[in-house]
Design a protein around this motif. Structure first.
Motif, short mmCIF file in Angstrom:
data_model
loop_
_atom_site.label_atom_id
_atom_site.label_comp_id
_atom_site.label_asym_id
_atom_site.label_seq_id
_atom_site.Cartn_x
_atom_site.Cartn_y
_atom_site.Cartn_z
N ILE A 125 0.63 -0.68 0.31
CA ILE A 125 0.09 0.10 0.25
C ILE A 125 1.34 0.63 0.10
O ILE A 125 0.28 1.86 -0.49
N LEU A 126 1.61 1.19 0.47
CA LEU A 126 2.53 2.25 0.51
C LEU A 126 3.28 2.56 -0.84
O LEU A 126 3.49 3.68 -1.15
N GLY A 127 3.98 1.32 -1.48
CA GLY A 127 4.52 1.96 -2.19
C GLY A 127 3.44 2.37 -3.55
O GLY A 127 3.98 3.02 -4.57
N LEU A 128 2.57 2.16 -3.60
CA LEU A 128 1.14 2.11 -5.09
C LEU A 128 1.00 4.05 -4.47
O LEU A 128 0.43 4.24 -5.08
N GLY A 129 0.61 3.95 -3.00
CA GLY A 129 0.65 5.10 -2.48
C GLY A 129 1.82 6.43 -2.93
O GLY A 129 1.49 7.37 -3.15
N ILE A 130 3.26 5.38 -3.10
CA ILE A 130 4.08 6.77 -3.47
C ILE A 130 4.26 6.95 -5.50
O ILE A 130 4.28 7.45 -5.60
N TYR A 131 3.98 5.73 -5.66
CA TYR A 131 3.79 5.58 -7.40
C TYR A 131 2.45 6.52 -7.37
O TYR A 131 2.47 7.18 -8.63
N ALA A 132 1.47 6.55 -7.10
CA ALA A 132 0.30 7.35 -7.28
C ALA A 132 0.46 9.24 -6.77
O ALA A 132 0.12 9.94 -8.06
N GLY A 133 0.96 8.87 -5.92
CA GLY A 133 1.91 10.16 -5.98
C GLY A 133 2.50 10.64 -6.69
O GLY A 133 1.76 12.09 -7.64
N ARG A 134 3.15 9.82 -7.22
CA ARG A 134 4.38 10.44 -8.41
C ARG A 134 3.68 10.31 -9.41
O ARG A 134 3.90 11.66 -10.70
N LEU A 135 2.90 10.33 -9.89
CA LEU A 135 2.45 10.29 -10.85
C LEU A 135 0.89 11.16 -11.12
O LEU A 135 1.48 12.18 -11.50
N LEU A 136 0.70 11.33 -9.90
CA LEU A 136 -0.05 12.47 -9.58
C LEU A 136 0.58 14.34 -10.00
O LEU A 136 0.67 15.30 -10.87
N PHE A 137 1.90 14.01 -9.16
CA PHE A 137 2.53 15.04 -9.76
C PHE A 137 3.39 15.76 -11.08
O PHE A 137 3.40 16.23 -11.43
N LEU A 138 3.26 14.46 -11.75
CA LEU A 138 3.76 14.27 -12.68
C LEU A 138 2.96 14.61 -14.16
O LEU A 138 3.03 16.04 -14.54
N LEU A 139 1.62 14.62 -13.17
CA LEU A 139 0.35 15.31 -14.17
C LEU A 139 0.47 16.35 -14.10
O LEU A 139 0.04 17.40 -15.17
#
Length: 150
Positions: free
Chosen positions: A14-28
């Motif tokens: 869950i932590l890894g997926l949260g970090i990945y989702a945060g990175r994608l939101l930042f890139l978007l």
């Protein structure tokens, strides 16, 4: 014991997926910011072009027909949402454009005979003289064209 290992493993996933989702939101967000900056730059460039052409038309450095073609195309190319009704705002400019847009330009004009070109020039000059006084008030407004006032 196994239960705690599974809970820990689930938390890591869950932590890894949260970090990945945060990175994608930042890139978007960064991509959206770049697109907005490019859109604003395009609006600024088109606005300056409209003001310059209107000034040149007013100073008779640009033929009214050429200026009308350029200004009408630039107004329609503005990336605004919603798109203002420029035909209603500048009726004389768009009426001039509608009356002259059928004339051939560039290579198509060069392909015409001299007599045909002269005839079209005469027609175009007549149309320009009909609209000259009608577009003057719109040129004054277009010289100060500002998308923030739309």
């Amino acid at each position: 014991m196994l239960q705690w290992i599974l809970v820990g493993l689930g938390a890591l996933i869950i932590l890894g997926l949260g970090i990945y989702a945060g990175r994608l939101l930042f890139l978007l967000k960064a991509q959206n910011d770049r697109q907005q900056a490019a859109r604003n730059k395009r609006i600024e460039t088109i606005t300056k072009s409209i003001q310059t052409i209107a000034f040149a038309m007013e100073q008779q450095q640009c033929d009214p027909s050429e200026g009308a073609i350029r200004i009408c195309n630039l107004l329609e190319a503005l990336p605004l949402d919603p798109q203002p009704d420029f035909v209603q705002k500048y009726p004389a400019m768009f009426a001039l454009y509608a009356d002259i847009q059928h004339f051939p330009t560039h290579e198509a004009r060069q392909a015409l005979s001299k007599a045909e070109r002269r005839q079209q020039d005469t027609q175009r000059e007549q149309i320009e003289s009909d609209y000259e006084s009608k577009i003057q008030p719109e040129l004054v407004e277009l010289k100060q064209f500002d998308t923030s006032k739309l």
